[in-house]
Design an enzyme around this catalytic site. Structure first.
Site, PDB file in Angstrom:
ATOM      1  N   THR A  84      21.683  18.642  32.087  1.00  0.00           N
ATOM      2  CA  THR A  84      23.059  18.883  32.522  1.00  0.00           C
ATOM      3  C   THR A  84      23.787  19.716  31.483  1.00  0.00           C
ATOM      4  OG1 THR A  84      23.673  16.742  31.569  1.00  0.00           O
ATOM      5  CG2 THR A  84      23.218  16.808  33.935  1.00  0.00           C
ATOM      6  N   ASN A 139      29.739  25.661  34.767  1.00  0.00           N
ATOM      7  CA  ASN A 139      29.888  25.298  36.173  1.00  0.00           C
ATOM      8  C   ASN A 139      28.581  25.575  36.909  1.00  0.00           C
ATOM      9  OD1 ASN A 139      31.015  24.503  38.604  1.00  0.00           O
ATOM     10  ND2 ASN A 139      31.874  26.535  39.036  1.00  0.00           N
ATOM     11  N   ASP A 165      14.742  22.762  26.304  1.00  0.00           N
ATOM     12  CA  ASP A 165      15.904  22.744  25.412  1.00  0.00           C
ATOM     13  C   ASP A 165      16.343  21.331  25.047  1.00  0.00           C
ATOM     14  OD1 ASP A 165      15.703  24.836  27.446  1.00  0.00           O
ATOM     15  OD2 ASP A 165      17.493  25.752  26.576  1.00  0.00           O
TER      16      ASP A 165
END
Length: 350
Positions: free
Chosen positions: A127, A131, A141
């Protein structure tokens, strides 16, 4: 004498890179350290590495001030990718005994344990503050941005829930992202489609885990038994990465596309990972030759001002492999940071 001269040259370059990171870059997404997200997070993690090697008190003071100035933004950015800045909290707490750092870090670690979105396999969903939504996607990552913090909290507190979660997440990410044939990693995994999307062997994705894994394992040494699958997969990853290294010491922005542009941040992260892994006896010292060639190539990208060039911009999982080569290059805190970490690892201090 040659070693001393090299160490001093590396230190001077590191000092310039660090100073450039602290310049006023207000409003510049890639270089503005005065906000809370993964980009400044990588920057402050690297600055902590620089401090730990050279023990300059003013560097620690700067990190303490940065935390005080930006902590109020942290709770508004509760997404996995913006966990990166918290990775400096455990060490800052050890140095300052500021209870706010420990209390905040515990609250965030508990959120990650119990509330952060997960995929069906149990991996943290990637997450972001932008946007955009990447439902049930696993990205490389995350290991650097979130798992490192969890490992450091495990070491600080001795809490087995934190330690076990850090190991679980690292093992899951390696398992879901690793290509069996080559050993290297794909950028992402889509748990819904059960595929690696564009199936890009993106260099910086590999770098996040190449450097993040030895950092995590160093934190957890002596706290738990490290699953053999982690070390076995990591060694295969690093052997695969070294096989893709270019003649100039760098790696192209997509590993298996030598016709793509060379990318500095990923190259620095891989080289730093090699050095850390050799130091921790995860890799044979013979692999330092690849790290030395990479260091030589990376140093050529650093301008006299301390600006690191040849860094690709922010990169989601792209729709095609060719699209990775179209990502523009510009200076960023993560580019500065990964090079700073490489130099900190390479400097020999008496």
């Amino acid at each position: 004498m040659v070693k001393l001269e090299l160490a001093e040259a590396l230190k001077q370059t590191a000092d310039r890179i660090y100073a450039y990171m602290l310049d006023d870059h207000t409003g510049n997404w890639g270089l503005d350290i005065g906000h809370w997200d993964w980009v400044p997070g990588v920057g402050v993690i690297a600055i902590l590495s620089y401090y730990e090697k050279l023990e300059q008190p003013e560097v620690l003071d700067r990190l303490v001030r940065w935390t005080a100035d930006n902590l109020h933004q942290a709770e508004r950015q509760k997404v996995i990718n913006s966990m990166a800045p918290f990775a400096i909290f455990p060490e800052l707490y050890r140095r300052t005994q500021d209870s706010v750092l420990l209390e905040t870090a515990r609250r965030i670690a508990d959120w990650m344990l119990h509330e952060a979105p997960r995929t069906r396999e149990g991996a943290w969903e990637h997450t972001v503050t932008e946007n955009a939504s990447f439902p049930e996607q696993v990205w490389a990552d995350t290991v650097f941005m979130a798992v490192l913090f969890m490992a450091r909290m495990g070491r600080l507190t001795g809490d087995m829930a934190y330690i076990s979660e850090a190991l679980r997440q690292l093992e899951l990410h390696l398992e879901l992202l690793q290509e069996e044939a080559s050993g290297v990693l794909f950028h992402g995994w889509n748990c819904i489609a059960q595929n690696h999307m564009s199936a890009a062997r993106w260099t910086r994705a590999n770098a996040w885990i190449a450097v993040g894994t030895p950092m995590i394992l160093e934190e957890l040494a002596g706290t738990a038994t490290i699953p053999e699958a982690i070390t076995t997969r990591y060694v295969r990853l690093m052997q695969g990465l070294i096989g893709y290294q270019r003649a100039d010491g760098l790696w192209p922005t997509v590993l298996d596309r030598e016709d793509f542009y060379p990318e500095t941040s990923g190259s620095a992260g891989i080289a730093c990972g090699i050095r850390k892994a050799v130091r921790l006896n995860l890799l044979d010292p013979a692999n330092l030759e690849a790290a030395d060639r990479a260091l030589e190539g990376v140093l050529k990208t650093v301008l006299p001002t301390g600006e690191v060039t040849g860094v690709s911009g922010g990169t989601p999982v792209m729709p095609s492999i060719e699209a990775y080569n179209a990502i523009p290059q510009y200076p960023t805190l993560y580019g500065q940071g990964l090079v700073l970490m490489l130099l900190a690892e390479a400097i020999e201090v008496k």
